[in-house]
Design an enzyme around this catalytic site. Structure first.
Site, PDB file in Angstrom:
ATOM      1  N   GLU A  82       0.806  -1.218   0.000  1.00 50.12           N
ATOM      2  CA  GLU A  82       0.000   0.000   0.000  1.00 50.12           C
ATOM      3  C   GLU A  82       0.843   1.274   0.000  1.00 50.12           C
ATOM      4  O   GLU A  82       0.320   2.375  -0.198  1.00 50.12           O
ATOM      5  CB  GLU A  82      -0.933  -0.007   1.214  1.00 50.12           C
ATOM      6  N   GLU A 113       7.478 -22.159   7.452  1.00 49.93           N
ATOM      7  CA  GLU A 113       7.889 -21.311   8.569  1.00 49.93           C
ATOM      8  C   GLU A 113       8.949 -21.965   9.452  1.00 49.93           C
ATOM      9  O   GLU A 113       9.526 -21.324  10.326  1.00 49.93           O
ATOM     10  CB  GLU A 113       6.694 -20.935   9.430  1.00 49.93           C
TER      11      GLU A 113
END
Length: 271
Positions: A82, A113
């Site tokens: 953004e 992960e």
């Protein structure tokens, strides 16, 4: 810290959820969510320390990297994505990386992960240096992908920070600037996409927005470098110019399209 010491793994303060009505569920979720902003208030001094350090490093050409897995990784990517449309910054200045690669944005990648070496390998693609900053995001504060990346980044001279929901966790103790947000147990036990994720989103908003303001991407309270990528943003930019330059809407729209940004139009007309 053992698995059972983690705040994020503690049993919910609410029980027999399956017996509740929809309204009761929503009210109780909302009750828990109200605690999040107060928890963020407690860590503002650490966020301040990080933003001030980022301003100094950006002025030297540094960049900001986020790493995380699952929800935490997606939130970092969301915040990074953004920055260009909102503040007109290059996509190369704030970068989000998720364990398992871009495919993990939509679909979980099993065991991604758990690799302690992969984050540093992922970061190497960006030619990172000592002016860059790495923020690890992990509600648990124990995600191996994140901890491995932080360890390697520190060894290579980067500033490191951690956003976690477990004070005292490895991420909170192994980073230069730990931001440990204690939101308490989740409404659904262990579901850190809820309060923990909300708190991470709030903190990421604060970090990136304050940084962009401090380095001059906002004037007054307006986004003067936003990308004019749709009609809504063209209209917003035009209205900014109406206020800033005391001209009518049509004149402002012509000026905006001519100069390509609110910043450049204001500069042209005020010189």
């Amino acid at each position: 810290m053992s698995e059972y010491d983690k705040i994020t793994e503690q049993s919910s303060l609410h029980n027999n959820l399956e017996k509740m009505s929809s309204e009761d569920l929503l009210k109780k979720i909302n009750l828990e969510d109200k605690k999040v902003a107060e928890a963020v208030t407690e860590v503002i001094p650490k966020i301040t320390e990080l933003v001030d350090a980022l301003v100094e490093r950006f002025q030297k050409g540094g960049r900001l990297f986020y790493i995380g897995a699952g929800t935490s990784g997606r939130l970092g990517i969301l915040d990074a994505s953004e920055i260009p449309p909102t503040f007109g910054m290059s996509h190369e200045k704030v970068i989000g990386i998720i364990a398992g690669g871009d495919g993990a944005i939509r679909k979980a990648v099993e065991f991604a992960e758990d690799n302690t070496l992969q984050a540093w390998k992922d970061l190497q693609e960006f030619d990172i240096d000592e002016n860059d900053t790495l923020i690890g995001i992990a509600a648990s504060g124990t995600t191996p992908y994140v901890l491995g990346g932080i360890k390697d980044a520190k060894a290579n001279g980067l500033l490191t920070a951690g956003i976690t929901n477990n004070p005292g966790s490895p991420l909170a103790t192994q980073t230069d600037i730990p931001i440990a947000i204690n939101v308490g147990p989740e409404f659904v036990t262990g579901s850190t996409r809820m309060k923990s994720g909300t708190s991470q989103k709030l903190v990421l908003n604060m970090i990136s927005t304050a940084l962009m303001i401090r380095i001059g991407r906002v004037k007054g309270n307006k986004m003067i470098d936003m990308q004019l990528s749709n009609n809504k943003l063209v209209d917003r930019g035009t209205r900014y110019l109406v206020d800033a330059l005391d001209m009518n809407y049509d004149e402002a729209e012509i000026a905006l399209k001519k100069y390509g940004s609110v910043r450049d139009a204001i500069k042209a007309y005020q010189n």
